[in-house]
Design an enzyme around this catalytic site. Structure first.
Site, short mmCIF file in Angstrom:
data_model
loop_
_atom_site.label_atom_id
_atom_site.label_comp_id
_atom_site.label_asym_id
_atom_site.label_seq_id
_atom_site.Cartn_x
_atom_site.Cartn_y
_atom_site.Cartn_z
N CYS A 147 0.83 -1.21 0.00
CA CYS A 147 0.00 0.00 0.00
C CYS A 147 0.86 1.26 0.00
CB CYS A 147 -0.93 0.01 1.22
SG CYS A 147 -2.02 1.45 1.25
N CYS A 150 -0.48 4.11 2.14
CA CYS A 150 -0.28 3.92 3.58
C CYS A 150 1.18 4.17 3.98
CB CYS A 150 -0.62 2.48 4.00
SG CYS A 150 -2.11 1.82 3.28
N ASP A 151 2.10 3.67 3.17
CA ASP A 151 3.50 3.58 3.61
C ASP A 151 4.49 4.45 2.84
OD1 ASP A 151 2.65 1.72 5.50
OD2 ASP A 151 2.92 0.04 4.13
#
Length: 322
Positions: A147, A150-151
């Site tokens: 992701c 997300c990261d």
């Protein structure tokens, strides 16, 4: 001893609200359902806490100014759901029968539950390449992710590699290009699967290098964190190493919805189709929340939002029966 085909009636448990799955969607649904006196029973599933338990740092969830780890957040959500009376249980749904007015769900192939309402929050599983080295650094939390949204933040001004050939891979590569010094995009075949417009977007981005016909052999690291990726050019069979601190996999997700296929409308990938703007499925009294229906946003906060919607929809459905 012979195995009985059907269980005696006394073994069947009747519940008002059954929640299948335990990520942000399932737990949020449980919090709302419990507070509305629906006495929810929640089964945690094969991966208690869901995809977030593979995420080390969650820094984009509102209300956590210092961030929180994925597992920690799931424990807190579980405790909050239990505080209001949710019955949280181990086990997973293995079969359902939504053909009649009673929604039947079997847990671990043995226990039969008849539920007035069912909230499905079984989520989706990111697809990985399956290389031992990839899985090693995924578990260590040291540089493998599925992701970018997300990261990506953790790799600012660093060099990363992303694997994938579809629209979402192009989208994630473009997203990473705004944060990272360099993004190397690995495409296994000689062409993208992505739409022309998405291909153009990555081709026009200066710090994205595209390598077609390239396969990942190994994720390299120092035992703690990722340091590079070993790849092979399938045309020339040349093996090379790309320095990188992050390895992103964008080869798709598989929604965990197989057991519902005979009763619920699914799209071609297997995501549950909900009535737009609601959590309702094509079966009365069966609702869906989180990534089992969402292939666009896939964030903890949006999953939690749909969990709330599912509990409210279930509550209104029960009220309409009275």
């Amino acid at each position: 001893m012979q195995h009985k085909k059907s269980q005696p009636m006394s073994d069947i448990e009747k519940v008002k609200c059954l929640i299948i799955g335990s990520g942000p969607a399932g737990y949020t649904a449980a919090i709302y359902a419990a507070r509305a006196n629906m006495f929810p029973v929640l089964y945690q599933g094969v991966q208690p806490g869901g995809q977030l338990t593979t995420t080390n740092e969650v820094e984009n969830f509102p209300g956590y100014p210092d961030g929180v780890t994925g597992p920690e957040m799931m424990i807190q959500l579980q405790q909050q759901a239990q505080r209001f009376g949710t019955d949280v249980r181990d086990g997973w749904a293995t079969k359902v029968d939504f053909s009649g007015s009673v929604h039947k769900v079997w847990i671990n192939d043995t226990k039969e539950i008849h539920a007035e309402t069912v909230i499905i929050s079984t989520g989706a599983s990111a697809k990985y390449l399956g290389l031992p080295s990839e899985q090693q650094y995924l578990l260590l939390g040291g540089g493998v992710s599925a992701c970018a949204v997300c990261d990506g933040f953790f790799y600012r001004n660093q060099e990363v590699v992303i694997v994938g050939a579809g629209d979402s891979a192009c989208e994630e590569a473009h997203y990473l290009s705004k944060l990272c010094k360099k993004v190397t995009m690995l495409v296994r075949s000689e062409q993208f699967r992505a739409s022309k417009i998405m291909q153009e977007r990555v081709r026009k981005t200066e710090n994205i290098e595209i390598r077609l016909n390239t396969e990942t052999l190994e994720v390299l690291g120092d035992g703690q964190v990722v340091t590079g990726v070993k790849v092979i050019d399938k045309t020339s069979t040349e093996v090379s190493e790309i320095p990188a601190t992050g390895f992103f996999v964008a080869i798709g997700h598989k929604p965990n919805t197989d057991i519902f296929a005979d009763f619920l409308k699914l799209d071609e990938t297997g995501y549950i189709i909900n009535v737009p703007g609601t959590s309702k499925t094509n079966i009365e009294g069966v609702f869906v929340a989180g990534d089992a229906a969402d292939h666009v946003y896939r964030q903890a906060i949006t999953a939690a939002g749909t969990g709330c919607m599912a509990a409210l929809d279930a509550e209104r459905y029960l009220a309409s029966l009275e």
